[in-house]
Motif scaffolding. Sequence first.
Motif, PDB file in Angstrom:
ATOM      1  N   VAL A 136      -3.205  -0.367  -4.345  1.00 42.85           N
ATOM      2  CA  VAL A 136      -2.461   0.826  -3.938  1.00 42.85           C
ATOM      3  C   VAL A 136      -0.996   0.750  -4.326  1.00 42.85           C
ATOM      4  N   ALA A 137      -0.397  -0.433  -4.185  1.00 49.74           N
ATOM      5  CA  ALA A 137       1.055  -0.578  -4.287  1.00 49.74           C
ATOM      6  C   ALA A 137       1.500  -1.081  -5.649  1.00 49.74           C
ATOM      7  N   LEU A 138       2.550  -0.479  -6.158  1.00 52.54           N
ATOM      8  CA  LEU A 138       3.249  -1.017  -7.315  1.00 52.54           C
ATOM      9  C   LEU A 138       4.025  -2.268  -6.901  1.00 52.54           C
ATOM     10  N   PRO A 139       4.359  -3.169  -7.823  1.00 49.58           N
ATOM     11  CA  PRO A 139       5.112  -4.368  -7.441  1.00 49.58           C
ATOM     12  C   PRO A 139       6.411  -4.051  -6.692  1.00 49.58           C
ATOM     13  N   ALA A 140       7.151  -3.032  -7.132  1.00 44.61           N
ATOM     14  CA  ALA A 140       8.401  -2.673  -6.450  1.00 44.61           C
ATOM     15  C   ALA A 140       8.125  -2.177  -5.037  1.00 44.61           C
ATOM     16  N   GLU A 141       7.022  -1.445  -4.860  1.00 43.12           N
ATOM     17  CA  GLU A 141       6.674  -0.969  -3.520  1.00 43.12           C
ATOM     18  C   GLU A 141       6.318  -2.129  -2.606  1.00 43.12           C
ATOM     19  N   ALA A 142       5.539  -3.081  -3.118  1.00 39.11           N
ATOM     20  CA  ALA A 142       5.146  -4.236  -2.315  1.00 39.11           C
ATOM     21  C   ALA A 142       6.362  -5.034  -1.864  1.00 39.11           C
ATOM     22  N   GLU A 143       7.347  -5.175  -2.744  1.00 46.93           N
ATOM     23  CA  GLU A 143       8.567  -5.888  -2.379  1.00 46.93           C
ATOM     24  C   GLU A 143       9.331  -5.135  -1.293  1.00 46.93           C
ATOM     25  N   ARG A 144       9.415  -3.824  -1.400  1.00 49.46           N
ATOM     26  CA  ARG A 144      10.104  -3.049  -0.371  1.00 49.46           C
ATOM     27  C   ARG A 144       9.378  -3.138   0.960  1.00 49.46           C
TER      28      ARG A 144
END
Length: 225
Positions: free
Chosen positions: A121-129
């Motif tokens: 579901v999550a892009l790498p940048a989203e997962a970090e946020r």
Amino acid sequence: MIEELLPQTVVTVEAYGHEGADAPLYPEEAALMTRAVAKRRREFAAVRSCARRAMEKLGVPPQPILPGERGAPRWPAGLAGSMTHCDAYCAAALVRATDLASLGIDAETHGPLPEGVLPAVALPAEAERLRRLAAQRPDVHWDRLLFSAKESVYKAWFPLTGKWLDFTEADIEISAGPGQQPRGTFRATLLVPGPRVGDRRLGHFDGHWIADRGLVATAVAVPHD
């Protein structure tokens, strides 16, 4: 809950528990449920009961709500809307099409996503946020919130485009508001060409979220200008 996330022009109706689960269906709706399991039939009836009550509030005669392309509900002419259901909760939101270009709502049980779902579901940048948000507010299941926000974005996107939007085609940044109650806003930056609304092409959708009563809910309203 959904009402708090949308403009005043939007009419919302919610149901908790088994409210509306035995609501009558129109024959063409019932025909779609002949092979459905009992849980699916109850959810189908309850959320349509909410939608018909919302129609009445807008002065529109109640009528069948049949699924169209990709299962999106086909609303009466002149209306835009969205529906959602999860365990023990369902809601419908309707608005006159002259007031909003589109809208999308979603509600989920407020718990962690099943293992293995977040990477899809999550892009790498989203997962970090999400990791940063979890450190600030561990009482919120941010992974479930991201999933819900992407569902609301898709529901607002599809009526404007008639096209699929993959989870990885919108980058969502979630913000937490002040105060003790978990709530806030989010922005979904589209990573593919956005729909045209009037004379402009949309590059992002803005939404609101809230976590309450064991649920997390999100909503996106797309204005005409």
